[in-house]
Design an enzyme around this catalytic site. Sequence first.
Site, PDB file in Angstrom:
ATOM      1  N   ASP A 193     -83.154 -12.845  84.952  1.00  0.00           N
ATOM      2  CA  ASP A 193     -82.970 -12.578  83.529  1.00  0.00           C
ATOM      3  C   ASP A 193     -82.085 -11.350  83.363  1.00  0.00           C
ATOM      4  O   ASP A 193     -82.265 -10.347  84.054  1.00  0.00           O
ATOM      5  CB  ASP A 193     -84.345 -12.347  82.888  1.00  0.00           C
ATOM      6  CG  ASP A 193     -84.257 -12.211  81.388  1.00  0.00           C
ATOM      7  OD1 ASP A 193     -84.353 -13.227  80.698  1.00  0.00           O
ATOM      8  OD2 ASP A 193     -84.096 -11.070  80.901  1.00  0.00           O
ATOM      9  N   ASN A 220     -75.815  -8.537  72.381  1.00  0.00           N
ATOM     10  CA  ASN A 220     -75.572  -9.380  71.216  1.00  0.00           C
ATOM     11  C   ASN A 220     -75.517  -8.566  69.926  1.00  0.00           C
ATOM     12  O   ASN A 220     -74.652  -8.777  69.072  1.00  0.00           O
ATOM     13  CB  ASN A 220     -76.659 -10.448  71.100  1.00  0.00           C
ATOM     14  CG  ASN A 220     -76.383 -11.662  71.970  1.00  0.00           C
ATOM     15  OD1 ASN A 220     -75.238 -11.951  72.321  1.00  0.00           O
ATOM     16  ND2 ASN A 220     -77.424 -12.385  72.328  1.00  0.00           N
ATOM     17  N   HIS A 236     -72.348 -12.152  69.216  1.00  0.00           N
ATOM     18  CA  HIS A 236     -72.739 -13.304  70.043  1.00  0.00           C
ATOM     19  C   HIS A 236     -71.586 -13.902  70.841  1.00  0.00           C
ATOM     20  O   HIS A 236     -71.814 -14.376  71.967  1.00  0.00           O
ATOM     21  CB  HIS A 236     -73.391 -14.373  69.168  1.00  0.00           C
ATOM     22  CG  HIS A 236     -74.757 -13.993  68.683  1.00  0.00           C
ATOM     23  ND1 HIS A 236     -75.886 -14.136  69.453  1.00  0.00           N
ATOM     24  CD2 HIS A 236     -75.164 -13.448  67.506  1.00  0.00           C
ATOM     25  CE1 HIS A 236     -76.940 -13.726  68.777  1.00  0.00           C
ATOM     26  NE2 HIS A 236     -76.529 -13.290  67.594  1.00  0.00           N
ATOM     27  N   ASP A 286     -71.904 -14.608  74.740  1.00  0.00           N
ATOM     28  CA  ASP A 286     -71.660 -15.896  75.399  1.00  0.00           C
ATOM     29  C   ASP A 286     -70.778 -15.719  76.638  1.00  0.00           C
ATOM     30  O   ASP A 286     -71.006 -16.362  77.677  1.00  0.00           O
ATOM     31  CB  ASP A 286     -70.996 -16.865  74.428  1.00  0.00           C
ATOM     32  CG  ASP A 286     -71.941 -17.338  73.336  1.00  0.00           C
ATOM     33  OD1 ASP A 286     -73.160 -17.155  73.496  1.00  0.00           O
ATOM     34  OD2 ASP A 286     -71.446 -17.884  72.330  1.00  0.00           O
ATOM     35  N   GLU A 346     -81.110 -15.982  77.988  1.00  0.00           N
ATOM     36  CA  GLU A 346     -80.423 -15.316  79.094  1.00  0.00           C
ATOM     37  C   GLU A 346     -81.184 -15.451  80.407  1.00  0.00           C
ATOM     38  O   GLU A 346     -80.889 -14.764  81.379  1.00  0.00           O
ATOM     39  CB  GLU A 346     -80.212 -13.834  78.765  1.00  0.00           C
ATOM     40  CG  GLU A 346     -81.488 -13.002  78.695  1.00  0.00           C
ATOM     41  CD  GLU A 346     -82.155 -13.035  77.336  1.00  0.00           C
ATOM     42  OE1 GLU A 346     -82.982 -12.138  77.066  1.00  0.00           O
ATOM     43  OE2 GLU A 346     -81.871 -13.947  76.539  1.00  0.00           O
TER      44      GLU A 346
END
Length: 266
Positions: A128, A136, A141, A145, A172
């Site tokens: 993670d 973010n 965002h 990404d 994530e």
Amino acid sequence: WHAMSMSIMLVVVHLFIPNSFVNATAVSIATTLVFSLLAIHVGALSVSDTLTMTMLLVLVNTVGIIAAHRYQCLGRRQFRAQSILRHLSFRDHLTGCYNRRYMEEHLLEQEVERASRYPAWLTVIMCDLDHFKVINDTYGHPTGDVVLQHFAGLLRAACRDHIDSVVRYGGEEFMLILPETDLRGGVRLAERLRRAIADEPAYRDERRAISVTASFGVVAADFSVAGMGGDPRTLITRADELLYRAKSAGRDRVESDEFARAPMVA
């Protein structure tokens, strides 16, 4: 009448007998030539009959070739569309990794069954990105990404092609399924990934470079041990517990353990 029967046979060759377009065309043209030579040699045909027969066969071959080519193009488009839909059904659209649904319904259970059959080791790694929400919230965002795609690319590059599997478990969080890999091998891979992620910026442009870290939970099961087996989800649960232990211990670290099936109560 023979020419009309021959025309029906040519239509069948082009459209109803499964074959490649090239083979169907070659068979129909060769058959037409042989039939024409036999008709001219055996039959006493007038000029008008010969012209009529020739036009009929040419027309049937032309229509058959065009129809067969269109039919083949349609089949290719259908196959391509089915392949895309099948790919989308088990792949995450952003990262290209397997999605969670495919992992839960097919992938992990299949690997557990294989490890039980041989028997062999099976390692699961949960990983993670640390503080991904901050990325973010701070950069947006779209940047997040790109960071996820970078992370997934590192995971896929470190795994063995057609052997290991990388799954986007959610958000994530990613999962690696490593067949025939013991705990030592799983920890070594996780540590290599942890350093690679921390050392290389996950996002870079002319104004800034964004670096991230990741935490890992590694669990390995030796299916050669008598009594090993059970629900594959227990491996995920244990790997998830180790991941959150790494998070609680300060992040950017690897926690590992060897999976042991709980003893059965008499």
